[in-house]
Design a protein around this motif. Structure first.
Motif, PDB file in Angstrom:
ATOM      1  N   VAL A 120     -23.798 -43.624 -58.810  1.00  0.00           N
ATOM      2  CA  VAL A 120     -24.723 -44.648 -59.285  1.00  0.00           C
ATOM      3  C   VAL A 120     -24.599 -44.801 -60.799  1.00  0.00           C
ATOM      4  N   GLU A 121     -24.331 -43.702 -61.480  1.00  0.00           N
ATOM      5  CA  GLU A 121     -24.114 -43.733 -62.942  1.00  0.00           C
ATOM      6  C   GLU A 121     -22.921 -44.611 -63.311  1.00  0.00           C
ATOM      7  N   ARG A 122     -21.875 -44.591 -62.447  1.00  0.00           N
ATOM      8  CA  ARG A 122     -20.620 -45.280 -62.769  1.00  0.00           C
ATOM      9  C   ARG A 122     -20.431 -46.608 -62.031  1.00  0.00           C
ATOM     10  N   HIS A 123     -21.498 -47.119 -61.385  1.00  0.00           N
ATOM     11  CA  HIS A 123     -21.418 -48.374 -60.631  1.00  0.00           C
ATOM     12  C   HIS A 123     -20.299 -48.306 -59.580  1.00  0.00           C
ATOM     13  N   VAL A 124     -20.282 -47.198 -58.878  1.00  0.00           N
ATOM     14  CA  VAL A 124     -19.308 -46.983 -57.804  1.00  0.00           C
ATOM     15  C   VAL A 124     -20.109 -46.826 -56.508  1.00  0.00           C
ATOM     16  N   TRP A 125     -19.576 -47.341 -55.403  1.00  0.00           N
ATOM     17  CA  TRP A 125     -20.259 -47.199 -54.114  1.00  0.00           C
ATOM     18  C   TRP A 125     -19.727 -45.982 -53.362  1.00  0.00           C
ATOM     19  N   VAL A 126     -20.504 -45.558 -52.337  1.00  0.00           N
ATOM     20  CA  VAL A 126     -20.086 -44.458 -51.468  1.00  0.00           C
ATOM     21  C   VAL A 126     -20.302 -44.883 -50.021  1.00  0.00           C
ATOM     22  N   THR A 127     -19.301 -44.624 -49.175  1.00  0.00           N
ATOM     23  CA  THR A 127     -19.483 -44.775 -47.721  1.00  0.00           C
ATOM     24  C   THR A 127     -19.136 -43.450 -47.055  1.00  0.00           C
ATOM     25  N   VAL A 128     -19.970 -43.055 -46.105  1.00  0.00           N
ATOM     26  CA  VAL A 128     -19.731 -41.816 -45.356  1.00  0.00           C
ATOM     27  C   VAL A 128     -18.952 -42.167 -44.091  1.00  0.00           C
ATOM     28  N   ASP A 129     -17.796 -41.538 -43.923  1.00  0.00           N
ATOM     29  CA  ASP A 129     -16.952 -41.777 -42.749  1.00  0.00           C
ATOM     30  C   ASP A 129     -17.628 -41.240 -41.487  1.00  0.00           C
ATOM     31  N   ALA A 130     -17.221 -41.795 -40.336  1.00  0.00           N
ATOM     32  CA  ALA A 130     -17.697 -41.300 -39.046  1.00  0.00           C
ATOM     33  C   ALA A 130     -16.636 -40.367 -38.479  1.00  0.00           C
ATOM     34  N   GLU A 131     -17.058 -39.165 -38.083  1.00  0.00           N
ATOM     35  CA  GLU A 131     -16.088 -38.197 -37.546  1.00  0.00           C
ATOM     36  C   GLU A 131     -16.323 -38.051 -36.037  1.00  0.00           C
ATOM     37  N   ASP A 132     -15.953 -36.902 -35.449  1.00  0.00           N
ATOM     38  CA  ASP A 132     -16.091 -36.799 -33.992  1.00  0.00           C
ATOM     39  C   ASP A 132     -17.568 -36.798 -33.591  1.00  0.00           C
ATOM     40  N   HIS A 133     -17.841 -37.118 -32.323  1.00  0.00           N
ATOM     41  CA  HIS A 133     -19.224 -37.407 -31.915  1.00  0.00           C
ATOM     42  C   HIS A 133     -20.177 -36.221 -32.090  1.00  0.00           C
ATOM     43  N   SER A 134     -19.641 -34.995 -32.158  1.00  0.00           N
ATOM     44  CA  SER A 134     -20.540 -33.844 -32.313  1.00  0.00           C
ATOM     45  C   SER A 134     -21.197 -33.841 -33.704  1.00  0.00           C
ATOM     46  N   THR A 135     -20.669 -34.641 -34.628  1.00  0.00           N
ATOM     47  CA  THR A 135     -21.225 -34.674 -35.984  1.00  0.00           C
ATOM     48  C   THR A 135     -22.116 -35.913 -36.220  1.00  0.00           C
ATOM     49  N   THR A 136     -22.128 -36.848 -35.258  1.00  0.00           N
ATOM     50  CA  THR A 136     -22.772 -38.146 -35.511  1.00  0.00           C
ATOM     51  C   THR A 136     -24.250 -38.018 -35.883  1.00  0.00           C
ATOM     52  N   LEU A 140     -25.749 -39.231 -39.463  1.00  0.00           N
ATOM     53  CA  LEU A 140     -26.722 -40.326 -39.599  1.00  0.00           C
ATOM     54  C   LEU A 140     -27.996 -39.828 -40.278  1.00  0.00           C
ATOM     55  N   GLU A 141     -28.403 -38.589 -39.957  1.00  0.00           N
ATOM     56  CA  GLU A 141     -29.611 -38.044 -40.577  1.00  0.00           C
ATOM     57  C   GLU A 141     -29.400 -37.822 -42.081  1.00  0.00           C
ATOM     58  N   ALA A 142     -28.232 -37.299 -42.448  1.00  0.00           N
ATOM     59  CA  ALA A 142     -27.952 -37.066 -43.885  1.00  0.00           C
ATOM     60  C   ALA A 142     -27.968 -38.387 -44.643  1.00  0.00           C
ATOM     61  N   VAL A 143     -27.388 -39.423 -44.032  1.00  0.00           N
ATOM     62  CA  VAL A 143     -27.349 -40.737 -44.694  1.00  0.00           C
ATOM     63  C   VAL A 143     -28.768 -41.312 -44.782  1.00  0.00           C
ATOM     64  N   ARG A 144     -29.538 -41.163 -43.695  1.00  0.00           N
ATOM     65  CA  ARG A 144     -30.917 -41.681 -43.707  1.00  0.00           C
ATOM     66  C   ARG A 144     -31.701 -41.054 -44.867  1.00  0.00           C
ATOM     67  N   GLN A 145     -31.574 -39.729 -44.995  1.00  0.00           N
ATOM     68  CA  GLN A 145     -32.322 -39.045 -46.068  1.00  0.00           C
ATOM     69  C   GLN A 145     -31.837 -39.471 -47.455  1.00  0.00           C
ATOM     70  N   ALA A 146     -30.529 -39.518 -47.632  1.00  0.00           N
ATOM     71  CA  ALA A 146     -29.992 -39.848 -48.959  1.00  0.00           C
ATOM     72  C   ALA A 146     -30.347 -41.284 -49.358  1.00  0.00           C
ATOM     73  N   ARG A 147     -30.489 -42.160 -48.355  1.00  0.00           N
ATOM     74  CA  ARG A 147     -30.783 -43.567 -48.671  1.00  0.00           C
ATOM     75  C   ARG A 147     -32.164 -43.768 -49.286  1.00  0.00           C
ATOM     76  N   ALA A 148     -33.048 -42.794 -49.129  1.00  0.00           N
ATOM     77  CA  ALA A 148     -34.369 -42.918 -49.763  1.00  0.00           C
ATOM     78  C   ALA A 148     -34.175 -43.062 -51.271  1.00  0.00           C
ATOM     79  N   GLU A 149     -33.165 -42.362 -51.801  1.00  0.00           N
ATOM     80  CA  GLU A 149     -32.893 -42.438 -53.236  1.00  0.00           C
ATOM     81  C   GLU A 149     -31.741 -43.382 -53.574  1.00  0.00           C
ATOM     82  N   PHE A 150     -30.791 -43.505 -52.633  1.00  0.00           N
ATOM     83  CA  PHE A 150     -29.591 -44.315 -52.883  1.00  0.00           C
ATOM     84  C   PHE A 150     -29.458 -45.353 -51.764  1.00  0.00           C
TER      85      PHE A 150
END
Ligand code: FDA
Length: 302
Positions: A120-136, A140-150
């Motif tokens: 965010v400091e450098r005006h760069v975006w981040v996307t989290v890749d999707a891996e095998d289904h055991s990690t989905t 999604l939960e990590a992204v949901r939480q991080a989105r509160a701030e980002f």
């Protein structure tokens, strides 16, 4: 095997076609050239399923430097600097520690936070890749939480998953930026559609959801049918080129990438780099035989 491959000129050329080099120094000129051609970029530092805390920390350190280097490269390339960042990093939570036992998801979430704060400091975006289904679910939960701030943080969604359409609706309703891809892992029928027609139909259903309701859909596919559907849905929903983007992998359908850009569409190229390229290429081939045809097709497509 890795050493043998790099000694054979033809296969070394194949690797170079899909991977931008082993180091940041090799990657940056490739990213800059793509920016100069009017394309946006998303860079992946190769590595996944880390089982060692030191390796996860090293991946975070590399990404921190990568964000700086990409931001610098972006500044040196003339052109419109819009609200939509032209440079992005793509990352796998399993490379940031997600698979480090019980504490893994928390370690990965903390590392994701660190990288988003830097981005965010450098005006760069981040996307989290999707891996095998055991990690989905954890991803999604990590992204949901991080989105509160980002809130601009994005996640990839694989339409071969039976749950994809439900996920697309929920994520779009929450205002999440979504990268829609078909999915590249070998998954069981209990969780994933097995027939190509079913995966494509799921893609089209998810695409309709995103184009109707979501903020900035990202159409990650080389498939002419998916690209045509996205263009039709964009027109139907009055979406202008700056309201969504196409995404393709580095080295694949370069002419089509240029064509879309020349027609005024936003297009981002996903560029992998790093010493772990062997895993990136080989796993894709070994896990899913259809990927072999995918890479071979790219060699004949000019
Ligand atoms: P698909 O393989 O279904 O082929 C359909 C048609 O597209 C072909 O008949 C042909 O016309 C055209 N085509 C496809 N490949 C071509 C080629 N090499 N050369 C010429 N034409 C070709 N996966 C995942 O599981 N997790 C992730 O996080 C991501 N991230 C990601 C980011 C980005 C930017 C992209 C583009 C892709 C991913 N993927 C991914 C990979 C994705 O899930 C999928 O495996 C591949 O993109 C292949 O599916 P397609 O929709 O591109 O075409």
């Amino acid at each position: 095997m890795k050493r043998a491959i790099t000694r054979v000129p033809v296969t070394a050329a194949v690797v170079r076609r899909f991977v931008a080099g082993e180091t940041r120094a090799e990657l940056v000129p490739v990213a800059r050239a793509l920016l100069e051609s009017g394309r946006a970029v998303s860079v992946d530092f190769l590595g996944e399923y880390t089982t060692d805390r030191g390796q996860a920390d090293a991946a975070v350190a590399e990404y921190l430097s990568l964000i700086d280097d990409l931001a610098e490269a972006d500044h040196t390339v003339p052109g419109a600097h819009s609200d939509i960042p032209r440079v992005e990093v793509s990352l796998k939570l399993s490379a940031l520690g997600q698979s480090l036992g019980q504490d893994g998801p928390a370690i990965a979430a903390e590392n994701l936070h660190k990288l988003c704060a830097k981005a965010v400091e450098r005006h760069v975006w981040v996307t989290v890749d999707a891996e095998d289904h055991s990690t989905t679910a954890d991803t999604l939960e990590a992204v949901r939480q991080a989105r509160a701030e980002f809130p601009w943080l994005a996640v990839a969604l694989q339409t071969y998953l039976r749950q994809a359409e439900g996920n697309a609706r929920d994520l779009a309703a929450a205002g999440t930026r979504i990268r829609l891809c078909k999915g590249a892992y070998q998954e069981p029928g209990t969780v994933a559609y097995q027939r190509r027609a079913e995966v494509d139909a799921s893609y089209l259903r998810c695409l309709a959801v995103l184009m109707h309701t979501a903020w900035y859909p990202m159409i990650a596919s080389h498939d002419p049918a998916m690209i045509a559907a996205a263009l039709a849905l964009a027109a139907e929903n009055n979406r202008k080129p700056g309201d969504f983007e196409f995404q393709m992998l580095y080295g694949i359908r370069d002419a089509e990438q240029r064509r879309l850009v020349s027609e005024g569409h936003a297009l981002r190229v996903y560029i992998p780099y790093g010493t772990q390229w062997y895993g990136y290429l080989m796993r894709r081939l070994a896990e899913r035989p259809a990927n072999l045809a995918f890479f071979l097709r790219a060699l004949t497509d000019r």
